[in-house]
Design a protein around this motif. Structure first.
Motif, PDB file in Angstrom:
ATOM      1  N   GLY A 170       0.783  -1.512   0.298  1.00 50.81           N
ATOM      2  CA  GLY A 170       0.014   0.171  -0.457  1.00 50.81           C
ATOM      3  C   GLY A 170       0.780   1.180  -0.248  1.00 50.81           C
ATOM      4  N   ALA A 171       0.021   2.349   0.395  1.00 51.53           N
ATOM      5  CA  ALA A 171       0.934   3.643  -0.022  1.00 51.53           C
ATOM      6  C   ALA A 171       2.225   3.749   1.796  1.00 51.53           C
ATOM      7  N   GLY A 172       1.935   2.956   2.457  1.00 51.31           N
ATOM      8  CA  GLY A 172       2.911   3.089   3.703  1.00 51.31           C
ATOM      9  C   GLY A 172       1.883   4.409   4.493  1.00 51.31           C
ATOM     10  N   GLY A 173       3.932   4.809   5.833  1.00 51.05           N
ATOM     11  CA  GLY A 173       2.902   5.669   6.379  1.00 51.05           C
ATOM     12  C   GLY A 173       3.511   5.623   7.817  1.00 51.05           C
ATOM     13  N   ILE A 174       2.962   6.247   9.442  1.00 53.75           N
ATOM     14  CA  ILE A 174       3.129   5.628  10.380  1.00 53.75           C
ATOM     15  C   ILE A 174       2.427   5.272  11.208  1.00 53.75           C
ATOM     16  N   ILE A 175       2.574   4.104  11.820  1.00 54.57           N
ATOM     17  CA  ILE A 175       2.370   3.922  13.005  1.00 54.57           C
ATOM     18  C   ILE A 175       2.523   4.635  14.158  1.00 54.57           C
ATOM     19  N   GLU A 176       1.637   4.812  15.315  1.00 55.50           N
ATOM     20  CA  GLU A 176       1.950   5.460  16.210  1.00 55.50           C
ATOM     21  C   GLU A 176       1.170   4.605  17.349  1.00 55.50           C
TER      22      GLU A 176
END
Length: 882
Positions: A809-815
């Motif tokens: 997928g687009a990727g991102g941040i896991i908080e």
């Protein structure tokens, strides 16, 4: 007490489809029904009688006549009769005279205490909360046997003409029928022959009687009973014969049809629907013989069984039944047998699928007519006009049966399915249109906290508010301060404003929230009254016991309290204090530590304070079954007590296998001849699990010391589903005015690997494991702003979380945050984008470092990529690491 007492390892399954309606009216809005529990904590409530002022008399089997005072909203005891309450006898029936407002007469039916083996139908004067014992008039005596269980029935009701009906069970040995109907004609076996009771025209047992009470305390025989008034063919009181246990009945107020539930036998005789072990709902349009013990259901025939040779022969002809038993003292040629109206067995019913399967105790309530409640404020909607209400004590359902104009069966549908009644025992409609339901409660032959009187109201206009009370403490020492909250109360009429009144004895407190301090020991009822702006009120009652403070059990550790790791040590320290016990009694302390192969959801089960963690889930499963209809923990019912079973089989090597097999296949002979039905729906694993639990009741377990360490090694090689449980409890000694109280604490340690789809809350998608996913399930459709939450995670010593994810997928941040989606940030990870059309993207392990954090927290994983409207990635599972 009903007598369809067989254990089954199946649970009630109600079909989700409704039968055809007799008219096109739609079912009423369920929110227009309101429910309130007027009183609870009865000791085997059997029948209720609604007085003109809406107060309610309740007969308790052990002899107490209780009164719920509608004005004071309190439960009290009017009298305690000397009754024989063995087997299923006792104080069984109560009814008020149709002319009660003028004569103050009530009628009671009970097993008379003492040496005479009789049951009495007696009239008393009841006025202003007092039962005048000197006013007793005995109308009728019924000779009984008190050697064998069962079948007493004992329900009382009047018809619209002032005639009194009394149902009486067959009082026949239910334990030694060898899988057949009770027709044992051998010498000395008359107590096992229903032909001497149900099919005997000269015996009152196994019958429904109809008489006309007279002012002088006697009775007359009305016209139209089954036999002539001179008694030459049979007892003239008999209206219906050929019953087994006609436990609950009603009389149609308009046409006089009599309806009753007859609780059926447990036999091995093949029948149209499984075995000839049907429960019946019967309709008598006129007097008649309804077949037992020769026929059941739609006149299905029992074979003639020779108890001496153990051979079967041809059964009777329903059109010409003949009673040739040597135990018969009445006529031989009986009236033609009438078929049942509705009947169902232990398995699923083809004719009436809504009745479900398993144990059963069929009961009949009233027929509802709208025009009989013209000005009643809470009358049922027109939809129910002309319907018969029926219910089942064991299966816990209630049904509305639609009839045609001639009284023929058309259909049935669930009645108030949203109301979960624990063992409905009686159902009546008050003059104001409200439906009253008497709940027996969970356990047999016991005082149950979930027993009670439930009032159901329907309102087309302004609806009563629903009162819900929360009491901060229900047990404690003197002085005892409590806080009260009505926050759960509600009103379905949006514009209504509510006021709240709390009544404790003579004290009244106002407000949605309040406080009160008890200064004297005792048991107190707390009444919450919620009033809307139009004056309508809803009430509920809670109970508080004052005089003994619960023990305080503390459990501390320096170790992590959520997870276990290979070969680590878990340290613990237990502390116990009690206000009354000084010093603490060592023998009342229990500390245990176990590894359980299946530990999922164990914490929620243990929150009820279970004595033995090893069998917490088993006990929870066992409580869903109706085996408790036969087996109590301590005392013998139809079947032996569980402790009895554990004692008999203690130390036997093959006990586990033997008992598990018997649970599944059924049988008789081990504890008498009363048959235990088979439970084919139960797996061998579940049967052995139940057997292990029962056998454990006889085992003694030594307590661990109050402080120590336990090595965490038992889980290795056993997968990730297990859990360790440390449990500590203390039972105090009680006081002169209060019973002992047990308090427990526990810690559950689970595997540090958690599947991501096992979240407590969230708004992501879940892909189920299939061949296409390589049998991996994972969370998906993870987009910007979405989250998942995992509750009550101890972060002590946790330094990292390893995630198995897929860059698809687009990727991102896991908080990673605590306490909320916007709570403190304790860790984060950037995930690279992957090709959306590349389904072969592999899984990879990545780690998130966490800030040192102490204590238990709700853990939030928040996913972000404001620049992309597309899914970001997939996550399979996580592993907490030190």
């Amino acid at each position: 007490m009903t007598t369809r007492q067989f254990c089954t390892a199946t649970w009630l399954v109600l079909a989700s489809v409704f039968c055809q309606k007799a008219h096109s009216q739609s079912a009423p809005d369920s929110t227009r029904f309101t429910y309130s529990t007027l009183a609870s904590g009865f000791d085997e409530p059997m029948q209720m009688a609604i007085l003109p002022d809406q107060s309610i008399l309740v007969a308790e089997r052990k002899g107490a006549l209780r009164l719920y005072d509608a004005k004071a909203k309190k439960l009290g005891t009017v009298a305690h009769l000397n009754v024989f309450s063995g087997i299923e006898d006792g104080l069984l029936g109560v009814a008020i005279d149709p002319g009660y407002e003028k004569n103050n007469w009530i009628y009671l039916y009970y097993g008379l205490g003492g040496e005479r083996h009789i049951s009495e139908l007696a009239r008393f004067e009841y006025k202003n909360g007092t039962l005048d014992m000197s006013s007793k008039k005995v109308l009728l005596e019924v000779p009984t046997q008190r050697t064998y269980c069962c079948h007493s029935a004992g329900y009382l009701t009047f018809d619209s003409k002032g005639l009194l009906y009394l149902s009486i069970g067959d009082n026949t040995n239910a334990e030694e029928i060898e899988g057949h109907n009770p027709t044992d004609e051998r010498p000395g076996r008359q107590l096992s022959d229903g032909q001497g009771t149900s099919a005997n025209t000269n015996d009152l047992r196994g019958k429904i009687l109809r008489i006309k009470p007279e002012a002088n305390g006697t009775y007359a025989i009305p016209d139209g009973n089954l036999f002539p008034k001179n008694g030459e063919e049979g007892r003239p009181e008999i209206y219906v014969m050929g019953c087994r246990n006609p436990f609950r009945m009603s009389v149609d107020a308009k046409n006089g049809f009599v309806y009753w539930g007859d609780v059926g036998p447990d036999t091995e005789v093949p029948a149209e629907e499984g075995r000839l072990s049907y429960d019946e709902i019967n309709q008598a349009r006129k007097p008649g013989f309804f077949g037992y013990p020769y026929f059941l259901g739609a006149n299905e025939v029992f074979p003639k069984y020779d108890f001496e040779t153990k051979k079967e022969g041809p059964g009777q002809d329903p059109a010409h039944p003949v009673n040739n038993s040597p135990n018969n003292t009445g006529i031989k040629n009986l009236p033609p047998a009438q078929p049942a109206w509705i009947w169902y067995g232990k398995g699923p019913s083809k004719r009436w699928p809504l009745v479900g399967k398993g144990g059963a105790s069929a009961m009949a309530g009233p027929v509802y007519y709208s025009d009989l409640y013209q000005d009643a404020p809470y009358k049922l909607p027109e939809y129910y006009n002309g319907k018969l209400l029926i219910y089942d004590w064991i299966r816990k359902w209630m049904m509305a049966v639609t009839l045609d104009e001639q009284g023929n069966y058309v259909s049935m549908e669930p009645f108030l399915p949203q109301l979960k009644v624990v063992a409905p025992m009686d159902m009546q409609i008050a003059k104001d249109g409200a439906v009253y339901i008497l709940a027996y409660g969970t356990n047999w032959f016991a005082k149950n906290t979930d027993s009670g009187i439930i009032r159901v109201e329907y309102s087309e206009g302004n609806r009563r508010p629903i009162a819900v009370a929360h009491v901060s403490e229900t047990v404690g020492a003197v002085p005892m301060k409590i806080t009260l909250s009505a926050n759960g109360s509600k009103d379905f009429d949006q514009n209504d404003k509510l006021t709240y009144t709390w009544t404790i004895g003579k004290t009244k407190l106002k407000g949605k929230e309040s406080a009160y301090t008890f200064t004297k020991p005792g048991t107190y009822d707390i009444l919450l009254t919620v009033t809307d702006s139009q004056g309508a009120q809803g009430t509920t009652t809670s109970q508080v016991k004052v005089g003994n403070a619960p023990p305080k059990v503390g459990l501390t550790t320096l170790s992590n309290q959520s997870f276990y790791w290979d070969d680590q040590e878990f340290d613990y320290k237990v502390s116990i204090t009690d206000k009354e016990d000084k010093p603490i009694v060592k023998e009342r302390v229990k500390v245990s530590f176990h590894y359980l192969p299946f530990g999922k959801d164990l914490a929620s089960v243990l929150s009820s304070g279970d004595e033995d963690a090893r069998f917490a889930n088993t006990k929870k499963f066992y409580s869903t079954l109706d085996c408790k209809a036969c087996h109590t923990m301590e005392t013998r019912s139809i079947g032996p007590a569980l402790n009895e079973i554990a004692t008999r089989y203690a130390g036997q090597k093959d006990a586990k296998t033997k008992l598990a097999e018997k649970i599944i296949t059924g049988g008789s002979g081990s504890w008498g001849s009363y048959p235990m039905p088979p439970h084919p729906d139960l797996s061998p694993e579940k049967a052995e699990e139940i057997t292990d639990y029962i056998l454990s009741l006889n085992q003694k377990h030594n307590s661990l010391p109050l402080q120590g360490k336990q090595l965490l090694g038992s889980h290795k090689g056993k997968g990730t589903e297990g859990a360790y449980v440390l449990q500590a409890s203390y039972t105090d000694g009680g006081t002169k005015t209060a019973s002992p109280i047990r308090t427990s604490k526990h810690v559950v340690l689970r595997d540090p690997q958690i599947e991501m789809e096992d979240y407590s809350d969230g708004n992501v998608g879940v892909v189920i494991a299939t061949l296409n996913t390589g049998y991996v399930s994972y969370i998906s459709n993870i987009r910007n702003g979405k989250y998942v939450r995992y509750d009550d995670i101890d972060l002590n010593q946790i330094r990292s979380i390893k995630l198995r994810l897929q860059e698809h997928g687009a990727g991102g941040i896991i908080e990673v945050r605590t306490g909320g989606k916007d709570g403190p940030l304790i860790g984060s990870l950037n995930v690279n984008p992957g090709k959306l059309d590349d389904l072969k993207t592999g899984w990879k392990d990545v780690a998130i470092s966490l800030k040192p954090t102490k204590g238990k927290h709700d853990l939030y994983f928040v996913f972000k990529n404001p620049a992309s409207p597309y899914p970001l990635f997939h996550i399979d599972k996580m592993l907490f690491g030190k």
